[in-house]
Motif scaffolding. Sequence first.
Motif, PDB file in Angstrom:
ATOM      1  N   ASP A   1      33.424  17.002  -2.554  1.00 24.95           N
ATOM      2  CA  ASP A   1      34.613  16.195  -2.821  1.00 24.95           C
ATOM      3  C   ASP A   1      34.509  15.331  -4.065  1.00 24.95           C
ATOM      4  O   ASP A   1      35.511  14.761  -4.509  1.00 24.95           O
ATOM      5  CB  ASP A   1      34.924  15.297  -1.617  1.00 24.95           C
ATOM      6  N   VAL A   2      33.311  15.218  -4.632  1.00 27.00           N
ATOM      7  CA  VAL A   2      33.140  14.407  -5.841  1.00 27.00           C
ATOM      8  C   VAL A   2      32.526  15.217  -6.975  1.00 27.00           C
ATOM      9  O   VAL A   2      33.146  15.425  -8.023  1.00 27.00           O
ATOM     10  CB  VAL A   2      32.298  13.145  -5.562  1.00 27.00           C
ATOM     11  N   PHE A   3      31.314  15.728  -6.782  1.00 26.21           N
ATOM     12  CA  PHE A   3      30.603  16.335  -7.900  1.00 26.21           C
ATOM     13  C   PHE A   3      31.201  17.666  -8.348  1.00 26.21           C
ATOM     14  O   PHE A   3      31.010  18.074  -9.502  1.00 26.21           O
ATOM     15  CB  PHE A   3      29.121  16.516  -7.556  1.00 26.21           C
ATOM     16  N   GLU A   4      31.921  18.346  -7.466  1.00 26.07           N
ATOM     17  CA  GLU A   4      32.544  19.610  -7.842  1.00 26.07           C
ATOM     18  C   GLU A   4      33.978  19.450  -8.343  1.00 26.07           C
ATOM     19  O   GLU A   4      34.655  20.433  -8.627  1.00 26.07           O
ATOM     20  CB  GLU A   4      32.509  20.582  -6.654  1.00 26.07           C
ATOM     21  N   VAL A   5      34.439  18.220  -8.494  1.00 24.01           N
ATOM     22  CA  VAL A   5      35.780  17.944  -9.026  1.00 24.01           C
ATOM     23  C   VAL A   5      35.774  18.160 -10.535  1.00 24.01           C
ATOM     24  O   VAL A   5      34.857  17.721 -11.239  1.00 24.01           O
ATOM     25  CB  VAL A   5      36.210  16.508  -8.676  1.00 24.01           C
ATOM     26  N   ALA A   6      36.800  18.830 -11.041  1.00 25.26           N
ATOM     27  CA  ALA A   6      36.868  19.142 -12.464  1.00 25.26           C
ATOM     28  C   ALA A   6      36.898  17.863 -13.298  1.00 25.26           C
ATOM     29  O   ALA A   6      37.727  16.984 -13.084  1.00 25.26           O
ATOM     30  CB  ALA A   6      38.111  19.981 -12.762  1.00 25.26           C
ATOM     31  N   GLY A   7      35.961  17.759 -14.238  1.00 28.32           N
ATOM     32  CA  GLY A   7      35.944  16.654 -15.190  1.00 28.32           C
ATOM     33  C   GLY A   7      35.478  15.328 -14.639  1.00 28.32           C
ATOM     34  O   GLY A   7      35.667  14.289 -15.285  1.00 28.32           O
ATOM     35  N   VAL A   8      34.834  15.306 -13.468  1.00 27.04           N
ATOM     36  CA  VAL A   8      34.456  14.025 -12.867  1.00 27.04           C
ATOM     37  C   VAL A   8      33.528  13.244 -13.791  1.00 27.04           C
ATOM     38  O   VAL A   8      32.552  13.777 -14.312  1.00 27.04           O
ATOM     39  CB  VAL A   8      33.822  14.212 -11.481  1.00 27.04           C
ATOM     40  N   ARG A   9      33.857  11.981 -13.985  1.00 23.67           N
ATOM     41  CA  ARG A   9      33.029  11.061 -14.772  1.00 23.67           C
ATOM     42  C   ARG A   9      32.656   9.828 -13.963  1.00 23.67           C
ATOM     43  O   ARG A   9      31.546   9.340 -14.051  1.00 23.67           O
ATOM     44  CB  ARG A   9      33.767  10.642 -16.045  1.00 23.67           C
ATOM     45  N   ASP A  10      33.618   9.311 -13.195  1.00 22.36           N
ATOM     46  CA  ASP A  10      33.411   8.106 -12.398  1.00 22.36           C
ATOM     47  C   ASP A  10      33.824   8.368 -10.957  1.00 22.36           C
ATOM     48  O   ASP A  10      34.695   9.203 -10.694  1.00 22.36           O
ATOM     49  CB  ASP A  10      34.275   6.947 -12.911  1.00 22.36           C
ATOM     50  N   VAL A  11      33.230   7.618 -10.035  1.00 25.41           N
ATOM     51  CA  VAL A  11      33.680   7.623  -8.644  1.00 25.41           C
ATOM     52  C   VAL A  11      33.758   6.185  -8.168  1.00 25.41           C
ATOM     53  O   VAL A  11      32.858   5.374  -8.431  1.00 25.41           O
ATOM     54  CB  VAL A  11      32.753   8.470  -7.733  1.00 25.41           C
ATOM     55  N   ILE A  12      34.873   5.852  -7.529  1.00 32.13           N
ATOM     56  CA  ILE A  12      35.043   4.544  -6.888  1.00 32.13           C
ATOM     57  C   ILE A  12      34.855   4.732  -5.389  1.00 32.13           C
ATOM     58  O   ILE A  12      35.525   5.572  -4.772  1.00 32.13           O
ATOM     59  CB  ILE A  12      36.445   3.973  -7.164  1.00 32.13           C
ATOM     60  N   VAL A  13      33.946   3.971  -4.792  1.00 32.83           N
ATOM     61  CA  VAL A  13      33.627   4.110  -3.365  1.00 32.83           C
ATOM     62  C   VAL A  13      34.201   2.927  -2.599  1.00 32.83           C
ATOM     63  O   VAL A  13      33.837   1.769  -2.843  1.00 32.83           O
ATOM     64  CB  VAL A  13      32.103   4.195  -3.140  1.00 32.83           C
ATOM     65  N   LEU A  14      35.102   3.206  -1.680  1.00 27.26           N
ATOM     66  CA  LEU A  14      35.639   2.204  -0.747  1.00 27.26           C
ATOM     67  C   LEU A  14      35.504   2.787   0.655  1.00 27.26           C
ATOM     68  O   LEU A  14      36.429   3.387   1.192  1.00 27.26           O
ATOM     69  CB  LEU A  14      37.102   1.882  -1.073  1.00 27.26           C
ATOM     70  N   GLU A  15      34.341   2.619   1.237  1.00 26.03           N
ATOM     71  CA  GLU A  15      34.054   3.159   2.583  1.00 26.03           C
ATOM     72  C   GLU A  15      33.158   2.187   3.336  1.00 26.03           C
ATOM     73  O   GLU A  15      32.411   1.422   2.729  1.00 26.03           O
ATOM     74  CB  GLU A  15      33.359   4.518   2.493  1.00 26.03           C
TER      75      GLU A  15
END
Length: 417
Positions: free
Chosen positions: A280-294
Amino acid sequence: MLRRTAIRTLLGTLAVVPAVLAPIAVAAPANAAPRPHWVAAWEASSTQASTDAADCPAYTGLTDQTVRNVLTAATGGDRVRIRLTNVFGTTPLHVGRASVALRGTGADTVPGTLRGVTFHGRRSVTVPAGARMLSDPVRLSVPALHQLAVSVYLPDATGPATQHPRGLQDSYLAAGDRTSAGATGYDTSIDCSLFLDAVDVTAAHQVAGTVVTLGDSITDGTASTRNTDSRWPNGLARRLDARHGRTLSVANAGISGNEILEDRIPVRYGPSALHRLDRDVFEVAGVRDVIVLEGINDIGAASATAEQLIAGDEQLIARAHAHGVRIIGATLTPFGGSNGRYGGDYGTAFGERQRQVLNDWIRTSGAFDAVIDFDRATADPSDPSRLLPAYDSGDHLHPGDAGYQAMANAIDLSLLR
C-alpha cells in the motif's frame, strides 16, 4: 492481556529491512526535456470481504456484471493506467473487458473520453489469486481533481471480491458487459470499489511524485459527507494542486478500522499497517513521502500501550528509510467521549494516557523525518482530550467535514518534498 501479548510477539517476529545502497545518479543534458513519469492519481487499499453490506455485494461477488468504479484523480496527466486486484481472491479472476473515461454525471461518462483498456495487448485477462495486474497505458487527458469512471466486466462468478469498503463515493453496477456504454443499465449504486486498487497517470514535470497517507477510518474519511471528497487527504490534494512550482500527488491508503500492529477481525478492517506497508505504500507509483496517522484503533480496540505503538512506528520508520521514502508522523486526534459508542479503551483514562504518551514521542523523539500535529489542530482548547465541537462529527472519534478540512489546512506543505 492476551491481545497485548500477541502484539509483543508480532513485533518480536518482524524483521527490520536493511538499508539499500542508493543508485549512482547520472546527470541529464541541460537541454533535455523532462521524461514522462508515473505517479499515483488514486489508490484504494484493499481488504477481504467477510459479509455483504447493504450497499456492497463484495462477499457474494459478481457474475456477468460490470462494476463502474468512480474515483477522483488527485493530479492530472495525459496517459492513464489502471491496476486490477485479486489480492484476496481464492480463485483466478477472469476479466472480460475494462475501460476508463472521464466521469459525467451519475454513472455516465463524458462523451468522447471512453477508452478501452488492454493488458499486454489483450482486452481480456485472468488475474491469478493473490495477485494484481497493471494495464497497458492509454492516452486520455485527465484534469487534476476530475473524476474518472473505471469499468470492469466480470463474465464469470468471481466469488468474494477484493474490495475497498465504505468508499463514501457512489459507484455503479450493471448486468452484462457495459464497459463501453454510458449510464444506461447502471441501475444499482454501491459504496465500495471492487477489483480496482490504483489509477496512475503520467504527470506534468512539476508533479515530482506521490505522498501516501497511511491510516485508518480518520484517513479514510469516515463520517464525512458522501460524494463530496471531504476526507483530509482530498483537502491536501487540493492544496498541493493549487501550489505553484514543484508539488506532489496524493494516494489515500486509509482503511476504516485498521491498526498498526494487528490484522484486526473482522477482516474488512484490513491487514495491519506493518503487514500492508509494502503493497500500500512502497509499490505506489512515484512514492516519495508517507504520512502515518494510525494507532487509535490499537489503543481503543486492542488496549495497546504507547510503548508497543512506538515499537511499531519504529518498524515503519526503518522500513520506509530502507526504501528511500521519507516518513512523516501525525499525532493522534482526540477521542474523549467516544467510549459510549465504541467501547473498549476508546476514550477511557487508560486510552487517553496512551494517546498522550504516544503523541509526545511523535512530537519530540526526532524519529520521524517530520511531524504534523493533528491533535492540536482539532482539539477543544477547553478540554484537549476531546475534539473541538465544530470539528466533531458527533461520535467524538471521527471529525466531520470541517474537522477534516482543518486537518488538511494544518499540514505545512514545505514538509513534502
